[in-house]
Design an enzyme around this catalytic site. Structure first.
Site, short mmCIF file in Angstrom:
data_model
loop_
_atom_site.label_atom_id
_atom_site.label_comp_id
_atom_site.label_asym_id
_atom_site.label_seq_id
_atom_site.Cartn_x
_atom_site.Cartn_y
_atom_site.Cartn_z
N ARG A 296 -11.58 -8.83 4.11
CA ARG A 296 -10.20 -8.34 4.05
C ARG A 296 -9.44 -8.68 5.33
O ARG A 296 -8.20 -8.66 5.33
CB ARG A 296 -10.18 -6.84 3.81
CG ARG A 296 -10.84 -6.05 4.92
CD ARG A 296 -10.88 -4.56 4.69
NE ARG A 296 -11.71 -3.92 5.71
CZ ARG A 296 -13.02 -3.75 5.60
NH1 ARG A 296 -13.64 -4.14 4.50
NH2 ARG A 296 -13.71 -3.18 6.57
N ASN A 297 -10.16 -8.95 6.41
CA ASN A 297 -9.52 -9.27 7.69
C ASN A 297 -9.68 -10.75 8.03
O ASN A 297 -9.77 -11.12 9.20
CB ASN A 297 -10.10 -8.39 8.80
CG ASN A 297 -9.70 -6.93 8.64
OD1 ASN A 297 -8.59 -6.64 8.21
ND2 ASN A 297 -10.61 -6.02 8.94
N GLY B 52 2.36 0.52 3.87
CA GLY B 52 2.40 -0.81 4.44
C GLY B 52 2.74 -1.88 3.43
O GLY B 52 2.47 -1.74 2.22
N ASP C 225 -14.27 -4.77 13.14
CA ASP C 225 -13.91 -4.63 11.73
C ASP C 225 -13.95 -5.99 11.04
O ASP C 225 -13.01 -6.38 10.35
CB ASP C 225 -12.52 -4.00 11.59
CG ASP C 225 -12.28 -3.44 10.19
OD1 ASP C 225 -13.20 -3.54 9.35
OD2 ASP C 225 -11.18 -2.91 9.94
N ILE D 217 3.12 -6.45 2.98
CA ILE D 217 3.02 -7.80 3.51
C ILE D 217 3.89 -8.71 2.65
O ILE D 217 3.76 -8.74 1.42
CB ILE D 217 1.56 -8.31 3.51
CG1 ILE D 217 0.68 -7.42 4.40
CG2 ILE D 217 1.50 -9.75 3.99
CD1 ILE D 217 -0.77 -7.87 4.46
N GLY E 108 0.83 -1.19 0.00
CA GLY E 108 0.00 0.00 0.00
C GLY E 108 0.87 1.24 0.00
O GLY E 108 2.03 1.23 -0.42
#
Length: 578
Positions: free
Chosen positions: A440-441, A311, A436, A313, A308
């Site tokens: 996506r989580n 960020g 949340d 991963i 992003g």
């Protein structure tokens, strides 16, 4: 149009006892396609075994559906099987008593036969009618034969009328109807025969509509003006913006919609697990992570998976033993930040990463360890799962990039949803509210194993899912419950709402909910009773479950144990019948 009103549908029904004898009774694929939009045989009784799940569903019928066709067959050659048929309706003014094209008493045919049940509306009034079709089956003319109850729910319209649904002051979605000369009518009056009678009424409607439109425009302008003036004040900007948004939202409310829809808030016994408002200093983070700190030499970054603005991963490896020469390596996910990340962004990243620390559950993706040797670019390590982020996984499946490994069907998606519920239930037992829940989580592994994870870096990696409403805080607006949007009140019930949206995401293979709705209009939009529409090819029963999750009042939403039981039963029914 992507939205519709959601009628209240009862999900929990009592089971019926099994019928004796050998009988098939079902809807043909053509009939289920006509009624439900899916082309499958729907068995109510197969080889004498009752499908209790199918019988328990109160099937809604559209206004143009005036008959239902059933297929049945007696599988025994001898003795004969007899039936007795009865009907009942909740409103005789709206619907005449249903009738069948066969006698009400007789013998079940030994060959596959079709019989029709007619549902004649009177056309006198507008109403929602509950219909019960009762069929008693017996091998001989004996007392107390086993009984099959078919429940239907049909909208009957007055001649030259149409209908829609609104949310009343108690948060209940109810049908409303308009007469033939309304702009929403599906039947237009004859201009020659009704010209005089409709002229005055149409004129009145026109002037009333113009007046209402002007009033709404003025109120919107006032609300925008107040919002702009408040946003210019340097002090207490968050409170001012919140008040402006509330005032603007109320501009669009219907007179019968309550202004206070917050319901019950979060219980004080629950911690608000995922929140950027948590203020942990660097020394606090070091203390929290002190028992799982990892030497930088043991971590190897292998492949960048997702990036992003600030960020990243990686897929990497972690050396598990003390000695590098003899240690074994395991695959891991590694979250970190870029050089462009500011100190507050780094602090938020670490704060959200420790949410699930020390929590062990098969459906939770907990942190393994962290390396803080470089304070500006910390490394947070998680267990590796083959398929990775659920949202990206669903999008790949939708675009047929998964090859032959996964072509997701409804039963597999329900299986994944069950695992999400189990992970959230464990959090709630630990007095944690996730706040949340979304695809996506969640992380997906082999054999469709699903684990719920924290939302660290989610705002940066999925910026389209978060919005700022003038309070300098990015929030998942289109996943949030109405009380969370209005008053920032979170509870297990708000997690239920978010799970309903997550289930919708799964059934659409990663589509964006409320894609055409402006984030600033979401509060008013939900208060007026609008919800996202049923996904294509989504079973009605599953969409009914989602609708219950989006009840305006938190107390009216189902609890996670109820959702788990329902989805488990639905999963078994999918495997057994359809």
């Amino acid at each position: 149009m992507l939205t519709l009103y959601i009628p209240r549908i009862l999900l929990w029904c009592a089971c019926l006892s099994s019928a004796s004898g050998y009988l098939n009774l079902y809807l043909s694929p053509q009939e289920t396609l006509r009624l439900l939009g899916v082309e499958y045989e729907l068995y109510y009784v197969r080889n004498g075994i009752i499908n209790q799940y199918a019988l328990s569903f109160d099937l809604p019928l559209q206004s143009h559906i005036d008959e239902i066709y059933f297929n049945w067959q007696n599988l025994r050659d001898d003795p004969p099987m007899f039936y007795k048929m009865n009907f009942n309706v909740s409103n005789r003014r709206a619907m005449n008593m249903p009738s069948a094209n066969i006698s009400e008493n007789g013998e079940v045919p030994r060959n596959v036969s079709v019989f029709k049940v007619s549902l004649p509306c009177t056309g006198q009034i507008n109403a929602e009618v509950h219909i019960t079709i009762q069929i008693s089956i017996s091998l001989v003319s004996a007392a107390n034969p086993p009984t099959l109850l078919f429940k239907r729910k049909k909208v009957c319209l007055k001649k030259n009328s149409s209908f829609w649904v609104h949310t009343d002051k108690d948060g209940i979605n109810k049908y409303q109807f308009s007469s033939g000369n309304s702009s929403m009518s599906t039947h237009l009056p004859d201009p020659e025969s009704e010209e005089k009678s409709d002229l005055t009424t149409s004129t009145h409607f026109f002037y009333a509509a113009v007046a209402c439109t002007c009033a709404v425009i003025i109120l919107i302008a006032l609300g925008v003006t107040v919002y702009y003036l408040n946003s210019q004040r340097g002090s207490d900007s968050r409170s001012s913006s919140s008040q402006a948004l509330t005032g603007q939202s109320q501009t669009f409310l219907r007179p019968d919609t309550p202004n206070n829809a917050s319901g019950s808030g979060a219980s004080t016994s629950f911690r608000r697990g995922v929140s950027p408002s948590i203020d942990l200093k660097s020394t606090d983070i070091n203390t929290v992570l002190s028992d799982i700190l990892i030497d930088r030499k043991k971590i190897t970054l292998v492949e960048l998976l997702h990036e992003g603005t600030f960020g990243r991963i990686y897929m990497g490896t972690l050396l598990s033993d003390e000695e590098n020469e003899t240690g074994t390596e395991q695959d891991v996910f590694i979250k970190t930040v870029t050089d462009q990340a500011k100190s507050d962004q780094v602090q938020l990243f670490l704060t959200e990463s420790v949410l699930l620390k020390s929590l062990i559950h098969p459906n939770l993706h907990s942190i393994l360890g962290a390396c803080l040797e470089s304070p500006d670019q910390p490394l947070v390590v998680y267990p590796y799962l083959q398929e990775g982020n659920m949202k990206k996984f669903l999008l790949k499946c939708r675009m047929s990039e998964c090859g032959s490994r996964y072509t997701l069907n409804t039963q597999q998606l329900v299986y994944m949803a069950i695992q999400i519920i189990r992970g959230i239930q464990y959090l709630h037992r630990k007095k944690l509210i996730h706040k949340d829940i979304a695809t996506r989580n969640c992380i997906v592994g082999t054999d469709l194993v699903v684990k719920v994870t924290d939302n660290s870096l989610a705002r940066d990696l999925f910026p389209g899912d978060y919005n700022c409403l003038g309070d300098n805080e990015n929030r998942p607006v289109k996943w949030m419950a109405i009380e969370a949007l209005m008053q920032k009140r979170f509870s297990p019930a708000s997690d239920v709402w978010a799970f309903g949206v997550t289930l919708w995401e799964m059934m659409t293979l990663g589509q964006q909910p409320y894609a055409e709705v402006d984030p600033f209009e979401m509060t008013a939009y939900l208060q007026e009773g609008y919800r996202i529409a049923k996904p294509h090819n989504c079973p009605d029963e599953l969409f009914s479950l989602m609708a219950c999750c989006w009840a305006l009042c938190p107390d009216e939403r189902p609890k996670f144990p109820q959702l788990l039981t329902y989805l488990q039963n639905f999963y078994m029914a999918l495997g057994r019948y359809i």
